[in-house]
Write a protein that holds these residues in place. Structure first.
Motif, short mmCIF file in Angstrom:
data_model
loop_
_atom_site.label_atom_id
_atom_site.label_comp_id
_atom_site.label_asym_id
_atom_site.label_seq_id
_atom_site.Cartn_x
_atom_site.Cartn_y
_atom_site.Cartn_z
N ALA A 162 0.82 -1.22 0.00
CA ALA A 162 0.00 0.00 0.00
C ALA A 162 0.85 1.27 0.00
O ALA A 162 0.58 2.21 -0.76
CB ALA A 162 -0.93 -0.02 1.22
N TYR A 165 2.35 2.06 -3.42
CA TYR A 165 1.37 2.53 -4.40
C TYR A 165 0.77 3.88 -3.99
O TYR A 165 0.17 4.56 -4.81
CB TYR A 165 0.23 1.51 -4.53
N TRP A 167 -1.69 3.97 -1.84
CA TRP A 167 -3.11 3.65 -1.73
C TRP A 167 -3.41 3.19 -0.31
O TRP A 167 -2.50 2.91 0.48
CB TRP A 167 -3.49 2.50 -2.66
N SER A 168 -4.70 3.00 -0.02
CA SER A 168 -5.07 2.38 1.25
C SER A 168 -4.77 0.88 1.13
O SER A 168 -4.63 0.34 0.02
CB SER A 168 -6.57 2.58 1.51
N ALA A 171 -7.42 -0.74 -1.00
CA ALA A 171 -7.28 -0.55 -2.44
C ALA A 171 -6.13 -1.42 -2.97
O ALA A 171 -6.25 -2.04 -4.04
CB ALA A 171 -7.03 0.92 -2.74
N ALA A 172 -5.03 -1.47 -2.21
CA ALA A 172 -3.88 -2.27 -2.65
C ALA A 172 -4.24 -3.76 -2.69
O ALA A 172 -3.80 -4.50 -3.58
CB ALA A 172 -2.69 -2.02 -1.72
N PHE A 175 -6.50 -4.46 -5.68
CA PHE A 175 -5.67 -4.46 -6.89
C PHE A 175 -4.88 -5.77 -7.01
O PHE A 175 -4.87 -6.42 -8.06
CB PHE A 175 -4.70 -3.26 -6.84
#
Ligand SMILES: Cc1ncc(COP(=O)(O)O)c(C=O)c1O
Length: 413
Positions: A162, A165, A167-168, A171-172, A175
């Motif tokens: 995370a 990236y 991101w949270s 979200a990671a 993905f």
């Protein structure tokens, strides 16, 4: 006259005279607080008296009982003793010498058991330095450059990193799982995929813990497609993360785990553990080695497990780990973009003002720490993460001692 090959690179200028507990004593007459633990190996500290005693006693009766020629008692004792600490379903073990060999053993078993050629590894993972394991290592090209062609049949899926990236964690993870499905659709068909091979916490890749939803996502896909889930516990096993095995933080059932490092307090010993029905699918005689399951190493491993249990080292790793992580977080300066870890695996990621990896400052911090008597290592793709891996016997005072030195180092940078 012979000289050591420059192929070896040493992280500190220290030549060790002897070690005791959490300290190494240099030939320079100085004492160093060792927060490297031989890269996560000397979990019971340097030369724990009970490990020393067990090894001494074994040396006097049998050093090498080559295990494809004869069987020996320390190996049988260790096999029996491991049942007390391994997850119940992992009831069959095989032993080798190094972590890389254990990962290769898991790879061979996975391929033989499934009859499938390919494996999926996770970006940032480190699995060793032999050609097969370097082919599965994606924590930095320094581990695989210059001796291609590497082994084929390896595909790389994202790990939920995370922070990298930006991101949270949610979200990671979304993905990573979505890309894994895409890889199974576009690069390696499920019926050609033998195993997912993954670390519970990326070690060499920068001390990045995975998460429950990610590992359960791997488990669900493994079950759906008949793929094996191999968890590389070489750095995270034997109490290091505050549970006996790292995957136990994530409520996930691996099919195979690899073990080494903390298993034998510094003696070269590694292995894999799997359910006996799975292990029965390995082709008999297809694995072995001259030195695997060495008698002295096995005796030391039995003593190591005894010490871990009787001294409550798994709980100590959890408590002292929280103390260390909280202390490193509290003292982090603006040169450090992220501090993370699990148990006694704690990493500080150095970044520039614009958020780029800052390997130079990480290297300077690690070298300064050594000058101030604290041994540390770096990790991460850009070697910009300074990692702390003290022995599991570390005390609250020793954590404070390390934090005080670390504060001084950061102040001087
Ligand atoms: C997760 C992991 N797997 C495999 C290895 C390779 O072990 P070895 O260096 O003993 O071959 C390591 C070593 O750092 C490791 O951390």
């Amino acid at each position: 006259m012979t000289a050591l090959s420059p192929v070896l690179r040493q992280a500190t200028p220290v030549t060790v005279d002897h070690g005791e507990g959490c300290y190494l004593y240099g030939t320079d007459g100085r004492r160093y607080l060792d927060f490297t633990a031989g890269i996560g190996v000397t979990s019971t500290g340097h030369c724990h008296p009970r490990v020393v005693e067990a090894a001494r006693e074994q040396i006097g009766s049998l050093i090498h009982g080559q295990y494809t020629t004869v069987m020996h008692q320390p190996l049988l004792r260790l096999t029996e003793r491991l049942a007390d600490v391994l997850p119940e379903h992992l009831d069959s073990v095989f032993f080798a010498n190094s972590g890389s060999e254990a990962v290769e053993a898991a790879l061979r078993l996975s391929r033989q058991a499934t009859g499938r050629p390919n494996v999926i590894v996770f970006h940032g993972g480190f699995h060793g330095r032999t050609v097969a394991t370097a082919s599965m290592t994606t924590s930095g090209t320094r581990f695989s450059a210059g001796f291609s062609p590497l082994m084929s049949g390896v595909h790389v899926a994202p790990f939920p990193t995370a922070y990298r990236y930006g991101w949270s964690e949610e979200a990671a993870t979304d993905f990573a799982l979505r890309e894994l499905d895409y890889i199974l659709t576009t690069l390696t068909a499920p019926q050609e995929t033998a195993a997912f091979i993954v670390e519970p916490v990326l070690g060499e890749g920068g001390y990045i813990p995975g998460n429950t939803r990610f590992f359960q996502g791997l488990r669900e896909r493994a079950d759906r497609h008949g793929i094996l889930l191999v968890m590389d516990e070489i750095q995270t096993g034997f109490g290091r993360t505050g549970k006996f095995f790292g995957h136990q933080h994530f409520d996930v059932r691996p099919d195979i785990i690899t073990i080494a490092k903390g298993l034998a307090s510094g003696f070269p010993l590694s292995g894999i553990a799997a359910p006996s029905e799975l292990m029965a699918k390995a082709w008999p005689g297809s694995q072995g080695g001259t030195y695997g399951g060495n008698a002295v190493a096995c005796a030391a491993a039995v003593a190591t497990i005894d010490v871990i249990e009787s001294e409550g080292l798994v709980d100590n790793a959890a408590t002292r780990g929280e103390q260390l992580l909280a202390g490193v977080r509290a003292g982090a300066t603006k040169q450090i973009g992220d501090v993370r870890g699990l148990g006694l695996l704690v990493g500080s990621e150095f970044t520039t003002a614009t958020g780029e990896p800052d390997s130079a400052t990480a290297a300077a911090a690690q070298q300064a720490a050594a000058r101030h008597g604290l041994l540390l290592l770096t990790c991460g793709a850009y070697s910009n993460v300074v990692r702390m891996i003290p022995p599991l016997i570390v005390s609250s005072d020793q954590i404070d001692e390390a934090l005080a030195i670390w504060a001084r180092v950061l102040d001087e940078l």
